[in-house]
Scaffold this active site. Sequence first.
Site, PDB file in Angstrom:
ATOM      1  N   GLU A  22      50.736  32.646  58.747  1.00 24.33           N
ATOM      2  CA  GLU A  22      49.907  32.263  59.894  1.00 24.33           C
ATOM      3  C   GLU A  22      48.561  31.808  59.347  1.00 24.33           C
ATOM      4  O   GLU A  22      47.933  32.524  58.569  1.00 24.33           O
ATOM      5  CB  GLU A  22      49.728  33.449  60.850  1.00 24.33           C
ATOM      6  CG  GLU A  22      49.236  33.069  62.227  1.00 24.33           C
ATOM      7  CD  GLU A  22      49.226  34.259  63.183  1.00 24.33           C
ATOM      8  OE1 GLU A  22      48.352  34.260  64.065  1.00 24.33           O
ATOM      9  OE2 GLU A  22      50.066  35.168  63.043  1.00 24.33           O
ATOM     10  N   GLU A  68      49.969  41.606  60.145  1.00 22.79           N
ATOM     11  CA  GLU A  68      48.524  41.824  60.064  1.00 22.79           C
ATOM     12  C   GLU A  68      48.196  43.311  60.096  1.00 22.79           C
ATOM     13  O   GLU A  68      47.219  43.745  60.723  1.00 22.79           O
ATOM     14  CB  GLU A  68      47.817  41.051  61.194  1.00 22.79           C
ATOM     15  CG  GLU A  68      47.991  39.545  61.054  1.00 22.79           C
ATOM     16  CD  GLU A  68      47.364  38.732  62.172  1.00 22.79           C
ATOM     17  OE1 GLU A  68      46.634  39.319  63.002  1.00 22.79           O
ATOM     18  OE2 GLU A  68      47.606  37.507  62.226  1.00 22.79           O
TER      19      GLU A  68
END
Length: 210
Positions: free
Chosen positions: A171, A63
């Site tokens: 995810e 991320e």
Amino acid sequence: SHQRGPWPVGTAWDKTPAVVAALPGGSAHAVYRGYLDHMADWALGLQDEQGRPIPVIFRLLHENTGSWFWWGNAQSSPDEYRALFQFTVRYLRDQRGVRNLLYAYSPNSFNPPTEAAFLERYPGDDYVDVIGFDTYGPVDNNAQWFANVVDNAAFVARFAQARGKIPVISEIGIRASDIEAGKFDNQWYRQLIAHLKADPDARQMAYLLT
């Protein structure tokens, strides 16, 4: 891996910029290298009954297109981030001899996903085995979010397969604020799978992690 920052205190969510400090020559490099030695010792010990290494996907510095981790886009330049990702792989693979880790690269989803956006912080084909993205969406009025998931999955599938990599959704889930508010949708997973299966590229995901 929610790896803590290379400081005496703090967590992965410490927004203090630390990428430059963790690189060779940086003030916290020895601490960061110590983290990697701990990881290497663990990975080298993963063997089956015949002494064969057990493969593990290592999703590191993920991320990175957000700014909530110490390695995020507000905490490091693209060059600095790539340098830390590359150093991490080289140290574990080449210096410590760890050969049973598959390295996963997973930025946040893009709207829209483009090659230019994805390549901005991509560390390079020599340092990545698994390519994915992370995304969370709302329970209500989520048709546009599901469409964006499919767009990102289709893009990642094409991007990964062109490079001989494994495409995944690394995810995904319902956003935390909706869960905390008690919202739920018992058809959410079925909707997700149906949307992915309906697209010839998006359906190529090797796995998705909810």
